[in-house]
Write a protein that holds these residues in place. Sequence first.
Motif, PDB file in Angstrom:
ATOM      1  N   GLU A  78     -48.128 -32.017  69.270  1.00 44.45           N
ATOM      2  CA  GLU A  78     -48.868 -32.590  68.761  1.00 44.45           C
ATOM      3  C   GLU A  78     -50.466 -32.261  69.259  1.00 44.45           C
ATOM      4  O   GLU A  78     -51.672 -33.231  69.042  1.00 44.45           O
ATOM      5  N   ALA A  79     -50.621 -32.247  70.371  1.00 44.54           N
ATOM      6  CA  ALA A  79     -51.998 -31.709  71.297  1.00 44.54           C
ATOM      7  C   ALA A  79     -52.726 -30.564  70.943  1.00 44.54           C
ATOM      8  O   ALA A  79     -54.091 -30.808  70.300  1.00 44.54           O
ATOM      9  N   ALA A  80     -51.981 -29.406  70.135  1.00 47.30           N
ATOM     10  CA  ALA A  80     -52.410 -28.518  69.160  1.00 47.30           C
ATOM     11  C   ALA A  80     -53.497 -29.044  67.528  1.00 47.30           C
ATOM     12  O   ALA A  80     -54.273 -28.767  68.172  1.00 47.30           O
ATOM     13  N   TRP A  81     -52.181 -30.118  66.704  1.00 49.31           N
ATOM     14  CA  TRP A  81     -53.458 -30.832  65.933  1.00 49.31           C
ATOM     15  C   TRP A  81     -54.055 -31.760  66.169  1.00 49.31           C
ATOM     16  O   TRP A  81     -55.260 -31.669  65.647  1.00 49.31           O
ATOM     17  N   GLN A  82     -54.137 -32.491  67.480  1.00 49.39           N
ATOM     18  CA  GLN A  82     -55.083 -33.451  68.029  1.00 49.39           C
ATOM     19  C   GLN A  82     -56.437 -32.275  68.072  1.00 49.39           C
ATOM     20  O   GLN A  82     -57.857 -32.702  67.281  1.00 49.39           O
TER      21      GLN A  82
END
Length: 168
Positions: free
Chosen positions: A153-157
């Motif tokens: 989720e953090a990488a996507w954000q």
Amino acid sequence: WIGRVQCSESYKSANFRGSRKEPFSGGSMNVSMVTTGFYRGSRPEGDTDLFTIKSQGVVTDLSLETGFGAWWDRVCGRGFDEKSAWGQYWKGVFISRPCSNISPPTPAETNDILAIIERSIPGGVFLHCYSGVDRTGWIVAAWRVTREGVAPEAAWQEAVTMGMHWRF
């Protein structure tokens, strides 16, 4: 050219908000550090851009472009040949791993590209596609998850903050 200019301008003004490293500008492109020895950005458009990349110690230019950018350059009469310039003038390594600009790289393409990056980091690697946001963002997100242990989720954000479009 209008679409490219608009993309480049939005990329320059908005895509680095929230990034872990500040971007630096060179010529007509922006570049930012992913991690030591690994940089990302948009397609180099001339010797000034290549100088900017090389000044960071980069030896390997890893392109995810399909060839459309080079075709468009010929149509518009722009004579810059990134591959020849990088290999002959800058004495670097140019690697092309074309990926679709419509859908994300496949798992096999992603793994291949990540392995190239991992092998190339000691000498410095610059990863780019045409605008440096979708294909490049996908690969950087995969790097963050698989090599740095960042939550998906953090990488996507981060990818979205850097300009990745929803279609990816």
